[in-house]
Design a protein around this motif. Structure first.
Motif, PDB file in Angstrom:
ATOM      1  N   ALA A  52       0.868  -1.267   0.106  1.00  0.00           N
ATOM      2  CA  ALA A  52       0.033  -0.022   0.239  1.00  0.00           C
ATOM      3  C   ALA A  52       0.755   1.445   0.164  1.00  0.00           C
ATOM      4  N   VAL A  53       2.139   1.082   0.838  1.00  0.00           N
ATOM      5  CA  VAL A  53       2.831   2.461   0.831  1.00  0.00           C
ATOM      6  C   VAL A  53       3.530   2.605  -0.565  1.00  0.00           C
ATOM      7  N   CYS A  54       3.903   1.547  -1.211  1.00  0.00           N
ATOM      8  CA  CYS A  54       4.263   1.607  -2.474  1.00  0.00           C
ATOM      9  C   CYS A  54       3.436   2.232  -3.655  1.00  0.00           C
ATOM     10  N   ILE A  55       2.183   1.687  -3.488  1.00  0.00           N
ATOM     11  CA  ILE A  55       1.268   2.390  -4.324  1.00  0.00           C
ATOM     12  C   ILE A  55       0.908   3.827  -3.923  1.00  0.00           C
ATOM     13  N   VAL A  56       0.821   4.365  -2.742  1.00  0.00           N
ATOM     14  CA  VAL A  56       0.753   5.630  -2.462  1.00  0.00           C
ATOM     15  C   VAL A  56       1.820   6.464  -2.890  1.00  0.00           C
ATOM     16  N   LEU A  57       3.161   6.015  -2.849  1.00  0.00           N
ATOM     17  CA  LEU A  57       4.283   6.894  -3.561  1.00  0.00           C
ATOM     18  C   LEU A  57       4.316   7.009  -4.771  1.00  0.00           C
ATOM     19  N   VAL A  58       3.791   5.828  -5.538  1.00  0.00           N
ATOM     20  CA  VAL A  58       3.665   6.114  -7.058  1.00  0.00           C
ATOM     21  C   VAL A  58       2.537   7.190  -7.464  1.00  0.00           C
ATOM     22  N   ILE A  59       1.424   7.015  -6.609  1.00  0.00           N
ATOM     23  CA  ILE A  59       0.457   8.133  -7.079  1.00  0.00           C
ATOM     24  C   ILE A  59       0.894   9.419  -6.634  1.00  0.00           C
ATOM     25  N   LEU A  60       1.491   9.797  -5.504  1.00  0.00           N
ATOM     26  CA  LEU A  60       1.841  10.863  -5.031  1.00  0.00           C
ATOM     27  C   LEU A  60       3.214  11.439  -6.207  1.00  0.00           C
ATOM     28  N   ALA A  61       3.851  10.579  -6.667  1.00  0.00           N
ATOM     29  CA  ALA A  61       5.045  11.032  -7.846  1.00  0.00           C
ATOM     30  C   ALA A  61       4.216  11.178  -8.848  1.00  0.00           C
ATOM     31  N   VAL A  62       3.000  10.828  -9.556  1.00  0.00           N
ATOM     32  CA  VAL A  62       2.516  11.063 -10.633  1.00  0.00           C
ATOM     33  C   VAL A  62       1.523  12.216 -10.557  1.00  0.00           C
ATOM     34  N   THR A  63       0.942  12.418  -9.307  1.00  0.00           N
ATOM     35  CA  THR A  63       0.016  13.554  -9.013  1.00  0.00           C
ATOM     36  C   THR A  63       0.499  14.677  -8.702  1.00  0.00           C
ATOM     37  N   ALA A  64       1.313  14.500  -7.607  1.00  0.00           N
ATOM     38  CA  ALA A  64       1.827  15.625  -6.934  1.00  0.00           C
ATOM     39  C   ALA A  64       3.477  15.957  -7.190  1.00  0.00           C
ATOM     40  N   GLN A  65       4.022  14.983  -7.826  1.00  0.00           N
ATOM     41  CA  GLN A  65       5.468  15.067  -8.316  1.00  0.00           C
ATOM     42  C   GLN A  65       6.331  15.211  -6.936  1.00  0.00           C
ATOM     43  N   ILE A  66       5.818  14.135  -5.946  1.00  0.00           N
ATOM     44  CA  ILE A  66       6.520  13.693  -4.720  1.00  0.00           C
ATOM     45  C   ILE A  66       7.479  12.820  -4.916  1.00  0.00           C
ATOM     46  N   GLY A  83      22.654   9.460   5.520  1.00  0.00           N
ATOM     47  CA  GLY A  83      21.992   8.235   5.459  1.00  0.00           C
ATOM     48  C   GLY A  83      20.564   8.525   6.004  1.00  0.00           C
ATOM     49  N   SER A  84      20.226   9.622   5.614  1.00  0.00           N
ATOM     50  CA  SER A  84      18.581   9.896   5.930  1.00  0.00           C
ATOM     51  C   SER A  84      17.980   9.835   4.427  1.00  0.00           C
ATOM     52  N   VAL A  85      16.661   9.886   4.366  1.00  0.00           N
ATOM     53  CA  VAL A  85      15.831  10.051   3.173  1.00  0.00           C
ATOM     54  C   VAL A  85      14.792  11.132   3.185  1.00  0.00           C
ATOM     55  N   ALA A  86      14.880  11.819   2.313  1.00  0.00           N
ATOM     56  CA  ALA A  86      13.901  13.220   2.471  1.00  0.00           C
ATOM     57  C   ALA A  86      12.938  13.003   1.319  1.00  0.00           C
ATOM     58  N   VAL A  87      11.535  13.404   1.620  1.00  0.00           N
ATOM     59  CA  VAL A  87      10.476  13.531   0.832  1.00  0.00           C
ATOM     60  C   VAL A  87      10.385  14.925   0.230  1.00  0.00           C
ATOM     61  N   VAL A  88      10.520  15.052  -1.224  1.00  0.00           N
ATOM     62  CA  VAL A  88      10.610  16.230  -1.928  1.00  0.00           C
ATOM     63  C   VAL A  88       9.628  16.413  -2.827  1.00  0.00           C
ATOM     64  N   GLN A  89       9.216  17.726  -3.065  1.00  0.00           N
ATOM     65  CA  GLN A  89       8.201  17.982  -4.041  1.00  0.00           C
ATOM     66  C   GLN A  89       8.864  18.868  -5.137  1.00  0.00           C
ATOM     67  N   HIS A  90       8.228  18.823  -6.445  1.00  0.00           N
ATOM     68  CA  HIS A  90       8.763  19.620  -7.422  1.00  0.00           C
ATOM     69  C   HIS A  90       7.972  20.924  -7.433  1.00  0.00           C
ATOM     70  N   VAL A  91       8.585  21.992  -7.211  1.00  0.00           N
ATOM     71  CA  VAL A  91       7.983  23.177  -7.256  1.00  0.00           C
ATOM     72  C   VAL A  91       8.538  24.189  -8.452  1.00  0.00           C
ATOM     73  N   PRO A  92       7.925  25.052  -8.742  1.00  0.00           N
ATOM     74  CA  PRO A  92       8.641  26.458  -9.314  1.00  0.00           C
ATOM     75  C   PRO A  92       9.419  27.182  -8.769  1.00  0.00           C
ATOM     76  N   ALA A  93      10.374  27.757  -9.516  1.00  0.00           N
ATOM     77  CA  ALA A  93      11.294  28.787  -8.837  1.00  0.00           C
ATOM     78  C   ALA A  93      10.839  29.950  -7.981  1.00  0.00           C
ATOM     79  N   SER A  94       9.483  30.404  -8.460  1.00  0.00           N
ATOM     80  CA  SER A  94       8.825  31.603  -7.665  1.00  0.00           C
ATOM     81  C   SER A  94       8.492  31.118  -6.652  1.00  0.00           C
ATOM     82  N   ALA A  95       8.315  29.918  -6.075  1.00  0.00           N
ATOM     83  CA  ALA A  95       7.834  29.303  -4.790  1.00  0.00           C
ATOM     84  C   ALA A  95       9.178  29.346  -3.857  1.00  0.00           C
ATOM     85  N   ILE A  96      10.324  29.462  -4.295  1.00  0.00           N
ATOM     86  CA  ILE A  96      11.221  29.449  -3.430  1.00  0.00           C
ATOM     87  C   ILE A  96      11.319  30.679  -2.527  1.00  0.00           C
ATOM     88  N   GLU A  97      11.785  30.343  -1.239  1.00  0.00           N
ATOM     89  CA  GLU A  97      11.844  31.375  -0.389  1.00  0.00           C
ATOM     90  C   GLU A  97      13.467  31.031   0.514  1.00  0.00           C
TER      91      GLU A  97
END
Length: 201
Positions: A52-66, A83-97
């Motif tokens: 289920a976690v794998c399915i959720v990750l695939v859905i998030l990668a396609v829909t939310a670019q996570i 050694g850490s793993v981070a969850v990242v999301q693709h955002v436009p440059a205009s959203a950077i702060e």
């Protein structure tokens, strides 16, 4: 041949103090689950949760670019240790702060993930020029980055990168696949019905 006892006969015997013969009442069979069966159920639930976690990750990668990224170095320690793993999301440059931790893709080099220290307008309306520095570094990165999009870090989980890398090993993948196959076959293998208790027809 004994006469069947009705509820009325049983009630009359109880009221008169005469105990009914317990042997005439067949015991109700109880189903007992073995430890092996319970362990198999637990493993199946764990496997289902992982799927289920794998399915959720695939859905998030396609829909939310996570997606996920792994930190091999400690340049962002102690905020994000090696050694850490981070969850990242693709955002436009205009959203950077300023203060955001972002991953910048570099042509011909590995991506870099550091904290944004400044943001300026770029050559086009969609672009920004940013400077970054790792939390563990004494100085900023040698040069600024002109970006139209980045991957911003949403959160991170320490000490799981090694596990994920290990699971990508062909030998480990083969062993996990074989174990999952055996578990599913064992769970759905047809079983003979339990024998009825002796003396019950």
């Amino acid at each position: 041949m004994s006469t069947p006892m009705t509820r009325r006969d049983l009630r009359e015997r109880m009221e008169s103090g005469e105990a009914p013969a317990m042997a005439s009442v067949p015991p109700s069979p109880r189903r007992r689950r073995g430890i092996g069966r319970m362990l198999g159920d637990v493993l199946l639930w764990i496997a289902a949760l992982g799927g289920a976690v794998c399915i959720v990750l695939v859905i998030l990668a396609v829909t939310a670019q996570i997606t996920l990224i792994m930190f091999r170095t400690g340049s962002m320690s102690p905020t994000i240790p090696a050694g850490s793993v981070a969850v990242v999301q693709h955002v436009p440059a205009s959203a950077i702060e300023v203060g955001d931790v972002v991953t910048v893709d570099r042509e011909g080099e590995l991506p870099i993930t550091h904290r944004v220290t400044s943001v300026a307008d770029g050559p086009t309306a969609e672009q920004r020029v940013i400077t970054m520095r790792g939390d563990a570094n004494a100085a900023e990165d040698p040069f600024p980055y002109t970006v139209s999009s980045v991957r911003i870090v949403l959160f991170s989980v320490p000490a799981v990168a090694t596990l994920i890398v290990g699971m990508g090993n062909p030998v480990v993948l083969g062993a996990l696949t074989a174990a999952a196959t055996l578990l599913v076959v064992w769970a759905f293998w047809p079983r003979s019905p339990r024998r009825r208790e002796r003396g019950v027809t």
